[in-house]
Design an enzyme around this catalytic site. Sequence first.
Site, PDB file in Angstrom:
ATOM      1  N   LYS A  22      26.690  73.866  43.421  1.00  0.00           N
ATOM      2  CA  LYS A  22      25.531  74.437  42.729  1.00  0.00           C
ATOM      3  C   LYS A  22      24.352  74.582  43.677  1.00  0.00           C
ATOM      4  O   LYS A  22      23.715  75.629  43.755  1.00  0.00           O
ATOM      5  CB  LYS A  22      25.128  73.532  41.544  1.00  0.00           C
ATOM      6  N   ASN A  23      24.043  73.503  44.402  1.00  0.00           N
ATOM      7  CA  ASN A  23      22.827  73.525  45.215  1.00  0.00           C
ATOM      8  C   ASN A  23      22.962  74.414  46.445  1.00  0.00           C
ATOM      9  O   ASN A  23      21.957  74.830  47.018  1.00  0.00           O
ATOM     10  CB  ASN A  23      22.412  72.105  45.603  1.00  0.00           C
ATOM     11  N   ARG A  94      13.789  74.572  38.634  1.00  0.00           N
ATOM     12  CA  ARG A  94      12.843  74.520  39.744  1.00  0.00           C
ATOM     13  C   ARG A  94      13.298  75.320  40.960  1.00  0.00           C
ATOM     14  O   ARG A  94      12.485  75.751  41.779  1.00  0.00           O
ATOM     15  CB  ARG A  94      12.609  73.074  40.162  1.00  0.00           C
ATOM     16  N   CYS A 118       9.205  67.062  37.026  1.00  0.00           N
ATOM     17  CA  CYS A 118      10.370  66.961  36.159  1.00  0.00           C
ATOM     18  C   CYS A 118      10.761  65.498  36.045  1.00  0.00           C
ATOM     19  O   CYS A 118      10.057  64.620  36.558  1.00  0.00           O
ATOM     20  CB  CYS A 118      11.521  67.805  36.685  1.00  0.00           C
ATOM     21  N   ARG A 123       7.552  66.343  42.382  1.00  0.00           N
ATOM     22  CA  ARG A 123       8.165  67.487  43.056  1.00  0.00           C
ATOM     23  C   ARG A 123       7.180  68.599  43.454  1.00  0.00           C
ATOM     24  O   ARG A 123       7.235  69.734  42.958  1.00  0.00           O
ATOM     25  CB  ARG A 123       9.324  68.029  42.228  1.00  0.00           C
ATOM     26  N   PRO A 124       6.281  68.288  44.383  1.00  0.00           N
ATOM     27  CA  PRO A 124       5.335  69.312  44.848  1.00  0.00           C
ATOM     28  C   PRO A 124       6.024  70.393  45.692  1.00  0.00           C
ATOM     29  O   PRO A 124       7.176  70.217  46.099  1.00  0.00           O
ATOM     30  CB  PRO A 124       4.373  68.509  45.728  1.00  0.00           C
ATOM     31  N   ASP A 126       4.113  71.882  48.306  1.00  0.00           N
ATOM     32  CA  ASP A 126       3.157  72.103  49.394  1.00  0.00           C
ATOM     33  C   ASP A 126       3.842  72.467  50.718  1.00  0.00           C
ATOM     34  O   ASP A 126       3.326  73.285  51.488  1.00  0.00           O
ATOM     35  CB  ASP A 126       2.270  70.855  49.578  1.00  0.00           C
ATOM     36  N   ASP A 320      21.114  62.446  45.150  1.00  0.00           N
ATOM     37  CA  ASP A 320      21.845  63.008  44.008  1.00  0.00           C
ATOM     38  C   ASP A 320      23.083  62.193  43.639  1.00  0.00           C
ATOM     39  O   ASP A 320      23.759  62.518  42.657  1.00  0.00           O
ATOM     40  CB  ASP A 320      22.239  64.472  44.295  1.00  0.00           C
ATOM     41  N   VAL A 342      13.869  59.176  48.514  1.00  0.00           N
ATOM     42  CA  VAL A 342      13.622  60.620  48.430  1.00  0.00           C
ATOM     43  C   VAL A 342      12.769  60.935  47.199  1.00  0.00           C
ATOM     44  O   VAL A 342      11.751  61.626  47.294  1.00  0.00           O
ATOM     45  CB  VAL A 342      14.947  61.414  48.416  1.00  0.00           C
ATOM     46  N   ARG A 412      24.007  71.444  33.507  1.00  0.00           N
ATOM     47  CA  ARG A 412      23.308  72.195  34.565  1.00  0.00           C
ATOM     48  C   ARG A 412      24.037  72.072  35.894  1.00  0.00           C
ATOM     49  O   ARG A 412      23.875  72.910  36.767  1.00  0.00           O
ATOM     50  CB  ARG A 412      21.880  71.676  34.732  1.00  0.00           C
TER      51      ARG A 412
END
Length: 441
Positions: A22-23, A94, A118, A123-124, A126, A320, A342, A412
Amino acid sequence: MDTFVIEGGRRLSGTLRINGSKNAALPLLVAALLTDEPVTLRDVPDLADIRNMVRLLGELGCERIAAPDPSVLTLKVHDATQSHARYDIVCTMRASISALGPLLAKRGYAKVSMPGGCAIGERPVDLHLRGLRALGADITLSGGDIVARAPRGRLQGAKMFLGGQFGSTVLGTANVMSAATLAVGTTVIESAACEPEIVDLANLLNSMGARVTGAGSPRITIQGVDALRGADHTVIPDRIEAGTLMCAAAITNGDLVLENCPLDALMAAREVLSAAGVHIAELGHRVAADPMRVSCRVTCDRVLKPAEFTTQPHPGFPTDLQAQFMALLTLADGNSIITERVFPERFLHVAELSRMGARLLRQGATVVVQGVRQLVGAPVMASDLRASAGLVLAGMAAQGTTIVHRVYHLDRGYEKLEHRLCAVGARITRIDDKDLPAADA
Ligand code: EPZ
């Protein structure tokens, strides 16, 4: 809302194939925005996030060309005038932020709704913006949207440092690397994410005519080109699905063969499994084989040993897999220590596992797991994708029935997980929570 009813205590045995990642697939799909020609991706998992990304790309003028095989997705831009990724899609996923770099690089303009926090933390974005600004983008915030423009329509190559306080950024690296393929001149990204998904993206971009070197290391160099062409690419197998299924074999004291397994992408996780007494034997001979697609057999000692790990960017232990490994270690004979570096707030599963009899003591970003002999089935609530996977694992090992509410989180990231687990011996039923007895609803 869908719910899983899990009858625990069944040993898993059999063979499962690992699906495409997925990622990896999400930023690969977005790369279709970088060219006017069709991009075909193979072994794309059928997941809610993928469908949402295809919907977003549709709104951005990139249509899906029908193919008989649902795991093959061909995308082609037919209208380059729509460059707004709206809030109602971004808030569901996201990874929509990945569209920012490609839109800006190809169309000179992008408007992407600012993703919020979330369940796993703030979860910025920047670092994404810092990288794109380094390429010359003019970026403002307007009405909750990130509005980005490339002066005179084209980004400029630059040297940049993309590390943040928690290390590298995966989607930030994907965004900047993708954008830099069409910039004028050379871009060097220092402190780039080294994840296998970044290597897969670089491979697709290169087959589209980009000139990317160093992907998989902390320094990626991109020499900009004027245009990219279409390509045909097979997505790498999902290392997180593979790690989850390894835990499924171990927590049920089972015996699973995993095919199409990206073993080389799981070295840190394998170390922890080995310390816990879980054995992974490669099947077949490796010399000419692709180390990202091997078959292996997962078995484990009758009594699991405790272990320690700290999540880190790749090649460190993946965040994950933290929840799934925590579920596994709840049954180890002794104390394990898990530290999250993380996403330091990614611990919503702690309270739910505790409802099943796990003994967990959290102090900041560290959890001490005191192994217990038995988990006991209970109604629990899924809070995010990987936490849900941890609860399903715990449910399969627990005595009695576990009810996992809100499995849409799980859907998901895991394609038909309950069907696949049932095929190797689990007993999991998906029901609508309206159909649960009142006491469990
Ligand atoms: C990707 O998210 C994955 N998502 C996540 O998987 C995964 O947990 C994460 O990488 C880390 O491996 C996808 O690939 C779609 P990051 P990403 O930017 O790229 C901080 C799952 O379960 N940071 O690498 O958004 C951030 O807060 C999902 O499949 C900044 O400070 O994560 C975090 O602490 C969940 N500023 C750290 O960096 C930024 O601009 C790493 O995040 C960006 C990130």
